[in-house]
Scaffold this active site. Sequence first.
Site, PDB file in Angstrom:
ATOM      1  N   THR A 226      11.725 -10.895 -10.311  1.00 20.08           N
ATOM      2  CA  THR A 226      10.768 -10.440  -9.288  1.00 20.08           C
ATOM      3  C   THR A 226       9.737 -11.542  -9.135  1.00 20.08           C
ATOM      4  O   THR A 226       9.431 -12.240 -10.098  1.00 20.08           O
ATOM      5  CB  THR A 226      10.038  -9.153  -9.709  1.00 20.08           C
TER       6      THR A 226
ATOM      7  N   GLU B 257      14.331  -4.371  -8.519  1.00 25.46           N
ATOM      8  CA  GLU B 257      14.802  -3.579  -9.669  1.00 25.46           C
ATOM      9  C   GLU B 257      15.800  -2.500  -9.264  1.00 25.46           C
ATOM     10  O   GLU B 257      16.354  -1.798 -10.113  1.00 25.46           O
ATOM     11  CB  GLU B 257      13.593  -2.912 -10.356  1.00 25.46           C
TER      12      GLU B 257
ATOM     13  N   LYS C 211      -9.964   2.532  -3.057  1.00 34.80           N
ATOM     14  CA  LYS C 211     -10.596   3.761  -3.535  1.00 34.80           C
ATOM     15  C   LYS C 211     -12.053   3.775  -3.095  1.00 34.80           C
ATOM     16  O   LYS C 211     -12.880   3.043  -3.618  1.00 34.80           O
ATOM     17  CB  LYS C 211     -10.486   3.864  -5.052  1.00 34.80           C
TER      18      LYS C 211
HETATM   19  P1  AMP Z   1      10.605  -6.708  -4.097  1.00 30.82           P
HETATM   20  O1  AMP Z   1      11.039  -6.322  -5.441  1.00 30.82           O
HETATM   21  O2  AMP Z   1      10.010  -8.071  -4.039  1.00 30.82           O
HETATM   22  O3  AMP Z   1      11.662  -6.496  -3.096  1.00 30.82           O
HETATM   23  O4  AMP Z   1       9.381  -5.762  -3.702  1.00 30.82           O
HETATM   24  C1  AMP Z   1       9.487  -4.365  -3.766  1.00 30.82           C
HETATM   25  C2  AMP Z   1       8.240  -3.758  -3.204  1.00 30.82           C
HETATM   26  O5  AMP Z   1       8.100  -4.091  -1.823  1.00 30.82           O
HETATM   27  C3  AMP Z   1       8.232  -2.246  -3.225  1.00 30.82           C
HETATM   28  O6  AMP Z   1       7.861  -1.736  -4.470  1.00 30.82           O
HETATM   29  C4  AMP Z   1       7.225  -1.928  -2.130  1.00 30.82           C
HETATM   30  O7  AMP Z   1       5.897  -2.038  -2.593  1.00 30.82           O
HETATM   31  C5  AMP Z   1       7.466  -3.015  -1.131  1.00 30.82           C
HETATM   32  N1  AMP Z   1       8.358  -2.528  -0.071  1.00 30.82           N
HETATM   33  C6  AMP Z   1       9.677  -2.747   0.061  1.00 30.82           C
HETATM   34  N2  AMP Z   1      10.140  -2.168   1.187  1.00 30.82           N
HETATM   35  C7  AMP Z   1       9.079  -1.549   1.768  1.00 30.82           C
HETATM   36  C8  AMP Z   1       8.899  -0.757   2.948  1.00 30.82           C
HETATM   37  N3  AMP Z   1       9.895  -0.507   3.786  1.00 30.82           N
HETATM   38  N4  AMP Z   1       7.665  -0.272   3.200  1.00 30.82           N
HETATM   39  C9  AMP Z   1       6.626  -0.520   2.370  1.00 30.82           C
HETATM   40  N5  AMP Z   1       6.721  -1.267   1.263  1.00 30.82           N
HETATM   41  C10 AMP Z   1       7.936  -1.769   0.962  1.00 30.82           C
END
Ligand code: AMP
Length: 544
Positions: free
Chosen positions: A184, A328, A440
């Site tokens: 990540t 993940e 917040k």
């Molecule tokens: P990654 O592991 O880099 O793909 O990031 C995952 C994170 O991206 C998730 O936990 C979300 O916070 C954000 N994320 C992925 N898809 C979306 C979506 N469609 N809308 C809002 N946040 C998203």
Amino acid sequence: MLGQMMHLPLSIIEILRFSAQNHPKAEIVSVRTEGDVHRYTYPDAFKRVAQLASGLKKIGIEPGDRVATLAWNGYRHFELYYAIAGLGAICHTINPRLSSEQMSYITKHAEDKVLCVDLTFVPLIEVLKDQFAEGTIYILMTDRAHMPESKVDFLCYEELLEDEPNDFEWATLSEETAAGLCYTSGTTGNPKGALYSHRSTVLHALTLSVSLAKTVHEGAKILPVVPLFHVNAWGLPYACPLAGASLIFPGPALDGKSIFDLMDREQVSSAWGVPTVWLGLQGEIAVRGRNPEGFTSVIVGGSAVPRSMIEVFEKSGVMVCHAWGMTEMSPIGTHGILSAHHEETMSEEDKLDMKARQGRRAFGVDLKIVDEAGVIQPHDGKAIGELYVRGNTVINGYFRNDEATRTVIDSDGWFATGDVASIDAEGFLTIQDRAKDLIKSGGEWISSIDLENIVMGHPDVANCAVISIAHPKWDERPLLVIVPNGEARVSKDQVDKMLLKQVAKWQLPDAIEFVAQLPLTATGKVSKLTLRQNFKDYKLPDIV
Ligand code: AMP
């Protein structure tokens, strides 16, 4: 009583063998770093993957070894995915946009034996070479004619394949064998590795091709703008051959014009990627006054998709599917394909509202939301809590990182996503925010995503982000940061009027700042962490 059925281990190479037999006409088209376009079929790919596996074996790759890639979306990268996994080794895709410290950290942490790189990254490897382990084997993903002079001793990819037989005796592997590794991007602390197995990867491909069958199907032409170095390009290199869809790989040029031209030329039916990429494409569509030929759907996720972006595509006849997931989770968790009864009974405006949410769970992914006390919340569309997931395509721990694992796996084995969400009675998920991005104010939460989605609908706004600023009375208050679309500067009054149609007065941003561009993470999302740092000394107007 147990069933009396055979048990054949799920295996990644079987996807390509199947595709080579059943979908011999589907193509892989790649814009190459050498500057031209390469095209071949799945049977061709299967043969070259056999040659590559022989070549990799000859240079000493053994089951369990990590073979890293630093490469764009193209057919050689695709071949590496299959050959490495087929050998029982692990394809570790590295994001080239990581900082050099992060890159050297993850190659050491993964103990990569080999690094396969595209031509673009030769200068980077020359600079970073001393930070990689001694004895690392470097392979340059090109042919003899394009091998540059370099102080790094690169092997030539095409020479590795040359003279190798085009069939290979693939060993039978346990389906639990690790096959892929992706770290990540890690906005805080060191990056953490998700280690996918053959089983999780094949199940994800099956789930994807069923859930998104409207777009991934025999005869479809799919453009993964989402990179092969980020969560396996959302699983497309597996789902497309399985379903018989062609893959169109864009190479390094991902600007609106290059993407438009490629889509037009190849008649791409479905394009997949993060919202920032589609901002570029929509700009180009506006300039040309038409969509690329054959364009019927866009799958968008990775961060929240503004309703205004969905509306522009939908009104021009392009179906938008908003998906949510994580590295993940392989990554698909939910997707926004509407059911026939939604399509038939809902108004166009209601459909757009529904599509702006993150959709319903894919088969095999369970979702729960819990409050701060750990109590499970109802799926009523109102209750908000931290989102947990579980399923066969979700990690049960980070690669060689027990400490990080302990913070994300709960006592029942669910994975804590770090997202705050609500789920309605029909199962539609709404991501309110990353837990750390929520604002917040006076004990109440303000969703930055909600505000951003509305403001993005203003024609003078090219992009925007809302972050929290410390406040002596309210703890935190929202600051709206806007990238203007041209010369015009939207006023605070105009923004407030727009927002007040949907949010409460106390949720309005306290101030607006204009910037030329927003900082992006290595995966193309707005980096709120960097933005908060950039504005850390910011004083809101009512504070002296
Ligand atoms: P990654 O592991 O880099 O793909 O990031 C995952 C994170 O991206 C998730 O936990 C979300 O916070 C954000 N994320 C992925 N898809 C979306 C979506 N469609 N809308 C809002 N946040 C998203």
